[in-house]
Design a protein around this motif. Structure first.
Motif, mmCIF file in Angstrom:
data_model
loop_
_atom_site.group_PDB
_atom_site.id
_atom_site.type_symbol
_atom_site.label_atom_id
_atom_site.label_comp_id
_atom_site.label_asym_id
_atom_site.label_seq_id
_atom_site.Cartn_x
_atom_site.Cartn_y
_atom_site.Cartn_z
ATOM 1 N N GLY A 29 0.804 -1.228 0.000
ATOM 2 C CA GLY A 29 0.000 0.000 0.000
ATOM 3 C C GLY A 29 0.829 1.266 0.000
ATOM 4 O O GLY A 29 0.478 2.254 -0.640
ATOM 5 N N SER A 30 1.960 1.238 0.688
ATOM 6 C CA SER A 30 2.760 2.464 0.771
ATOM 7 C C SER A 30 3.821 2.565 -0.320
ATOM 8 O O SER A 30 4.181 3.665 -0.709
ATOM 9 N N TRP A 31 4.296 1.449 -0.842
ATOM 10 C CA TRP A 31 5.381 1.500 -1.836
ATOM 11 C C TRP A 31 4.914 1.355 -3.279
ATOM 12 O O TRP A 31 5.399 2.047 -4.163
ATOM 13 N N TYR A 32 4.000 0.424 -3.531
ATOM 14 C CA TYR A 32 3.649 0.109 -4.917
ATOM 15 C C TYR A 32 2.327 0.715 -5.376
ATOM 16 O O TYR A 32 2.198 1.141 -6.514
ATOM 17 N N PHE A 33 1.342 0.725 -4.518
ATOM 18 C CA PHE A 33 0.009 1.193 -4.912
ATOM 19 C C PHE A 33 -0.012 2.651 -5.371
ATOM 20 O O PHE A 33 -0.734 2.972 -6.329
ATOM 21 N N PRO A 34 0.749 3.560 -4.747
ATOM 22 C CA PRO A 34 0.701 4.964 -5.206
ATOM 23 C C PRO A 34 1.041 5.150 -6.684
ATOM 24 O O PRO A 34 0.593 6.103 -7.304
ATOM 25 N N ARG A 35 1.772 4.216 -7.256
ATOM 26 C CA ARG A 35 2.095 4.312 -8.693
ATOM 27 C C ARG A 35 0.853 4.176 -9.573
ATOM 28 O O ARG A 35 0.830 4.652 -10.701
ATOM 29 N N PHE A 36 -0.161 3.496 -9.057
ATOM 30 C CA PHE A 36 -1.361 3.228 -9.842
ATOM 31 C C PHE A 36 -2.494 4.214 -9.585
ATOM 32 O O PHE A 36 -3.481 4.231 -10.308
ATOM 33 N N THR A 37 -2.352 5.030 -8.558
ATOM 34 C CA THR A 37 -3.452 5.944 -8.218
ATOM 35 C C THR A 37 -3.787 6.944 -9.321
ATOM 36 O O THR A 37 -4.967 7.228 -9.521
ATOM 37 N N PRO A 38 -2.813 7.493 -10.059
ATOM 38 C CA PRO A 38 -3.211 8.413 -11.142
ATOM 39 C C PRO A 38 -4.106 7.748 -12.194
ATOM 40 O O PRO A 38 -5.098 8.347 -12.640
ATOM 41 N N ALA A 39 -3.802 6.503 -12.549
ATOM 42 C CA ALA A 39 -4.625 5.800 -13.538
ATOM 43 C C ALA A 39 -6.006 5.487 -12.977
ATOM 44 O O ALA A 39 -7.015 5.597 -13.688
ATOM 45 N N LEU A 40 -6.080 5.114 -11.702
ATOM 46 C CA LEU A 40 -7.373 4.845 -11.077
ATOM 47 C C LEU A 40 -8.208 6.113 -10.963
ATOM 48 O O LEU A 40 -9.418 6.086 -11.169
ATOM 49 N N LEU A 41 -7.545 7.213 -10.668
ATOM 50 C CA LEU A 41 -8.237 8.498 -10.585
ATOM 51 C C LEU A 41 -8.780 8.903 -11.942
ATOM 52 O O LEU A 41 -9.932 9.323 -12.071
ATOM 53 N N GLN A 42 -7.971 8.748 -12.968
ATOM 54 C CA GLN A 42 -8.389 9.105 -14.330
ATOM 55 C C GLN A 42 -9.551 8.224 -14.790
ATOM 56 O O GLN A 42 -10.453 8.697 -15.489
ATOM 57 N N ALA A 43 -9.558 6.963 -14.386
ATOM 58 C CA ALA A 43 -10.638 6.054 -14.774
ATOM 59 C C ALA A 43 -11.891 6.241 -13.917
ATOM 60 O O ALA A 43 -12.918 5.614 -14.174
#
Length: 76
Positions: A29-43
Motif C-alpha cells: 500500500g505504501s510503496w507500490y500502490f501509489p504508482r497506480f493511483t493516477p490511472a485509477l483516478l483518471q478512470a
C-alpha cells in the motif's frame, strides 16, 4: 453448503454496491500502490475504493470469507 451459501449472498449484495472493498498489505500500500493511483483516478475508480489495510495472511482470510472484493497480496 450453508457457509458457501452465505458467501454467495454476500457476493450478490456486493455486486449491487458501488464500492469496491480492496485489501492492501502495508508495504504494498505504501510503496507500490501509489504508482497506480493516477490511472485509477483518471478512470474514475479511486473514489469507489474502500481500502482495507492488513497483512497478506489476514487479507487472504477475508477474501476466502467473501468480505473483500479483491486484494493485492505479498508472499515469499
Amino acid at each position: 453448503i450453508i457457509e458457501e451459501l452465505e458467501i454467495a449472498k454476500k457476493e450478490l449484495a456486493r455486486a449491487k454496491q458501488e464500492r469496491i472493498s480492496f485489501g492492501l498489505p502495508p508495504i504494498i500500500g505504501s510503496w507500490y500502490f501509489p504508482r497506480f493511483t493516477p490511472a485509477l483516478l483518471q478512470a474514475g475508480l479511486l473514489n469507489q475504493l474502500e481500502v482495507v489495510d492488513h497483512g497478506s495472511a489476514s487479507l487472504l482470510q477475508l477474501l476466502a470469507k467473501g468480505e473483500l472484493d479483491l486484494a493485492l497480496l505479498g508472499s515469499l
